[in-house]
Design a protein around this motif. Structure first.
Motif, PDB file in Angstrom:
ATOM      1  N   ILE A 121      12.649  23.618  61.722  1.00 16.50           N
ATOM      2  CA  ILE A 121      12.121  23.639  63.089  1.00 16.50           C
ATOM      3  C   ILE A 121      10.636  23.955  63.137  1.00 16.50           C
ATOM      4  N   ARG A 122      10.161  24.821  62.232  1.00 18.01           N
ATOM      5  CA  ARG A 122       8.786  25.310  62.312  1.00 18.01           C
ATOM      6  C   ARG A 122       8.114  25.239  60.958  1.00 18.01           C
ATOM      7  N   GLY A 123       6.941  24.612  60.889  1.00 16.90           N
ATOM      8  CA  GLY A 123       6.175  24.564  59.660  1.00 16.90           C
ATOM      9  C   GLY A 123       5.048  25.584  59.663  1.00 16.90           C
ATOM     10  N   ILE A 124       4.059  25.383  58.798  1.00 20.23           N
ATOM     11  CA  ILE A 124       2.916  26.297  58.706  1.00 20.23           C
ATOM     12  C   ILE A 124       1.638  25.469  58.591  1.00 20.23           C
ATOM     13  N   LEU A 125       0.730  25.674  59.510  1.00 22.96           N
ATOM     14  CA  LEU A 125      -0.565  25.002  59.463  1.00 22.96           C
ATOM     15  C   LEU A 125      -1.521  25.822  58.609  1.00 22.96           C
ATOM     16  N   TYR A 126      -2.015  25.225  57.512  1.00 24.47           N
ATOM     17  CA  TYR A 126      -2.927  25.919  56.609  1.00 24.47           C
ATOM     18  C   TYR A 126      -4.391  25.564  56.849  1.00 24.47           C
ATOM     19  N   TYR A 127      -4.649  24.343  57.296  1.00 26.13           N
ATOM     20  CA  TYR A 127      -6.046  23.895  57.324  1.00 26.13           C
ATOM     21  C   TYR A 127      -6.184  22.724  58.292  1.00 26.13           C
ATOM     22  N   ASP A 129      -9.277  19.864  59.576  1.00 27.89           N
ATOM     23  CA  ASP A 129     -10.620  19.341  59.303  1.00 27.89           C
ATOM     24  C   ASP A 129     -10.886  18.145  60.219  1.00 27.89           C
ATOM     25  N   PRO A 130     -11.459  18.379  61.410  1.00 31.58           N
ATOM     26  CA  PRO A 130     -11.746  17.261  62.312  1.00 31.58           C
ATOM     27  C   PRO A 130     -12.993  16.501  61.878  1.00 31.58           C
ATOM     28  N   ASP A 131     -12.953  15.198  62.017  1.00 30.71           N
ATOM     29  CA  ASP A 131     -14.111  14.338  61.766  1.00 30.71           C
ATOM     30  C   ASP A 131     -14.534  13.778  63.122  1.00 30.71           C
ATOM     31  N   HIS A 132     -15.483  14.478  63.772  1.00 27.53           N
ATOM     32  CA  HIS A 132     -15.840  14.144  65.140  1.00 27.53           C
ATOM     33  C   HIS A 132     -16.520  12.782  65.237  1.00 27.53           C
ATOM     34  N   SER A 133     -17.221  12.374  64.194  1.00 26.60           N
ATOM     35  CA  SER A 133     -17.948  11.105  64.259  1.00 26.60           C
ATOM     36  C   SER A 133     -17.001   9.916  64.305  1.00 26.60           C
ATOM     37  N   GLU A 134     -15.872  10.037  63.601  1.00 28.82           N
ATOM     38  CA  GLU A 134     -14.919   8.932  63.556  1.00 28.82           C
ATOM     39  C   GLU A 134     -13.732   9.150  64.492  1.00 28.82           C
ATOM     40  N   GLY A 135     -13.639  10.342  65.087  1.00 24.38           N
ATOM     41  CA  GLY A 135     -12.506  10.629  65.959  1.00 24.38           C
ATOM     42  C   GLY A 135     -11.212  10.842  65.207  1.00 24.38           C
ATOM     43  N   LEU A 136     -11.316  11.230  63.941  1.00 28.04           N
ATOM     44  CA  LEU A 136     -10.141  11.437  63.102  1.00 28.04           C
ATOM     45  C   LEU A 136      -9.940  12.931  62.859  1.00 28.04           C
ATOM     46  N   ILE A 137      -8.791  13.276  62.351  1.00 28.16           N
ATOM     47  CA  ILE A 137      -8.490  14.675  62.059  1.00 28.16           C
ATOM     48  C   ILE A 137      -7.575  14.741  60.842  1.00 28.16           C
ATOM     49  N   ALA A 138      -7.803  15.767  60.012  1.00 31.25           N
ATOM     50  CA  ALA A 138      -6.985  15.980  58.818  1.00 31.25           C
ATOM     51  C   ALA A 138      -6.366  17.371  58.880  1.00 31.25           C
ATOM     52  N   LYS A 139      -5.148  17.483  58.392  1.00 32.41           N
ATOM     53  CA  LYS A 139      -4.442  18.763  58.373  1.00 32.41           C
ATOM     54  C   LYS A 139      -3.717  18.943  57.043  1.00 32.41           C
ATOM     55  N   ILE A 140      -3.592  20.202  56.644  1.00 31.43           N
ATOM     56  CA  ILE A 140      -2.652  20.564  55.590  1.00 31.43           C
ATOM     57  C   ILE A 140      -1.558  21.380  56.269  1.00 31.43           C
ATOM     58  N   TYR A 141      -0.382  20.800  56.314  1.00 26.99           N
ATOM     59  CA  TYR A 141       0.710  21.389  57.092  1.00 26.99           C
ATOM     60  C   TYR A 141       1.956  21.455  56.225  1.00 26.99           C
ATOM     61  N   LEU A 142       2.442  22.675  55.993  1.00 30.41           N
ATOM     62  CA  LEU A 142       3.650  22.861  55.188  1.00 30.41           C
ATOM     63  C   LEU A 142       4.874  22.560  56.032  1.00 30.41           C
ATOM     64  N   LEU A 143       5.641  21.576  55.581  1.00 27.91           N
ATOM     65  CA  LEU A 143       6.842  21.176  56.300  1.00 27.91           C
ATOM     66  C   LEU A 143       7.861  20.647  55.297  1.00 27.91           C
ATOM     67  N   GLY A 144       9.115  21.011  55.468  1.00 32.41           N
ATOM     68  CA  GLY A 144      10.148  20.479  54.601  1.00 32.41           C
ATOM     69  C   GLY A 144      10.413  19.021  54.911  1.00 32.41           C
ATOM     70  N   ASN A 145      10.742  18.243  53.881  1.00 33.45           N
ATOM     71  CA  ASN A 145      11.120  16.850  54.113  1.00 33.45           C
ATOM     72  C   ASN A 145      12.363  16.828  55.008  1.00 33.45           C
ATOM     73  N   PRO A 213       7.162  39.444  59.624  1.00 33.64           N
ATOM     74  CA  PRO A 213       7.148  37.984  59.798  1.00 33.64           C
ATOM     75  C   PRO A 213       7.646  37.265  58.551  1.00 33.64           C
ATOM     76  N   THR A 214       8.433  36.252  58.758  1.00 32.27           N
ATOM     77  CA  THR A 214       8.930  35.420  57.662  1.00 32.27           C
ATOM     78  C   THR A 214       8.533  33.975  57.928  1.00 32.27           C
ATOM     79  N   PHE A 215       8.547  33.169  56.862  1.00 39.55           N
ATOM     80  CA  PHE A 215       8.012  31.817  56.964  1.00 39.55           C
ATOM     81  C   PHE A 215       8.944  30.820  56.270  1.00 39.55           C
ATOM     82  N   LEU A 216       8.675  29.557  56.514  1.00 40.85           N
ATOM     83  CA  LEU A 216       9.532  28.488  56.007  1.00 40.85           C
ATOM     84  C   LEU A 216       9.677  28.530  54.495  1.00 40.85           C
TER      85      LEU A 216
END
Length: 286
Positions: A121-127, A129-145, A213-216
């Motif tokens: 149900i819940r993952g963890i956002l680690y990072y 990195d928005p790219d404002h010039s291109e309108g893109l965004i990158a994330k490192i998000y821990l989530l189970g398959n 607190p506990t995490f995935l």
């Protein structure tokens, strides 16, 4: 972390189906335990050999430890390390980690409860990195398959439900005559399944009454047992018209496709906001 060695030790010591040759002797258990402890202490030996200089991270250690670190103010007053320094240091670090974990009381934005882990149900956002010039965004998000997590939960449920059904088949005569199961096959199914289910459940059990607190990622040790239990149940399917192989291939392909689909969250790839939104299957995957 003690669920696996504890469960394995009990099974081997009392000869509960594993190993097949029967229970192992007490001395063999002692030898196995000694090997495990040796590996445990060896990992700390590597740790101490690599981190032998003072720094910001040694503030929680006592003076008798910091006086052995190069560049430490405590080193000037040191004559010699205390007796049993290595074992004393390992013991202090282990108990300090336990104490530090118990002191964590503040709520965390990405924490999750133990019951939500099998549901992914819940993952963890680690990072981010928005790219404002291109309108893109990158994330490192821990989530189970999702394929792995949800099908593991399904197979765990199916195994639990199969136990009373087997009992009914065994006790009711008309069912017993209709479904003629081999005694050895049923015993193997139940014993192996219970071992793997116990590993899955015991790794969740300590978190039922945890205030910190506990995490995935706390679910990962139990997940391995769930995956093995799932494979064990798949192996019980009749192999008519390659049914077993077809189901296995379908699940593997689906797992790989979902992994590729969520690759931007794994590898910090810049994608559009619409693509990021499309990966948010559940409301708390944010």
């Amino acid at each position: 972390g003690l669920a696996t060695p504890g469960l394995t030790g009990l099974v081997c010591l009392f000869g509960l189906y594993f190993p097949l040759r029967g229970r192992i002797s007490f001395m063999e258990c002692v030898i196995i335990g000694a090997i495990g402890l040796s590996l445990f202490y060896a990992s700390f030996g590597i740790h101490f050999s690599l981190l032998h200089k003072t720094g910001d991270g040694d503030g929680f250690m006592p003076g008798w430890f910091r006086m052995t670190l190069q560049g430490s103010a405590f080193q000037k007053s040191a004559k010699k390390p205390p007796s049993f320094f290595f074992f004393r240091s390992v013991g202090y670090i282990v108990f300090e980690m336990i104490r530090a974990s118990a002191r964590i009381k503040n709520k965390h934005n990405w924490q999750s409860s133990w019951w939500s882990w099998p549901l992914d149900i819940r993952g963890i956002l680690y990072y981010t990195d928005p790219d404002h010039s291109e309108g893109l965004i990158a994330k490192i998000y821990l989530l189970g398959n999702p394929i792995v997590y949800w099908f593991v939960l399904l197979f765990v449920f199916l195994f639990v439900m199969s136990l009373p059904l087997l009992l009914v088949v065994r006790k009711v005569r008309k069912f017993r005559e209709r479904f003629r199961f081999s005694v050895d096959a049923v015993r193997s199914y139940v014993c192996v399944g219970l071992f793997l289910f116990s590993g899955w459940a015991l790794n969740l059990l300590p978190y039922l009454d945890v205030s910190r607190p506990t995490f995935l990622y706390h679910y990962l040790p139990g997940l391995w047992y769930g995956v093995l239990l799932s494979v064990w149940l798949l192996d019980q399917l009749p192999n008519r018209k390659a049914l077993r192989l077809s189901v296995a291939i379908t699940l593997c392909v689906a797992t790989c496709l979902v992994y590729v689909y969520f690759a931007p969250w794994v590898y910090d790839l810049h994608v559009s906001k619409a693509r990021q939104k499309s990966m948010q299957w559940l409301s708390k995957w944010n």
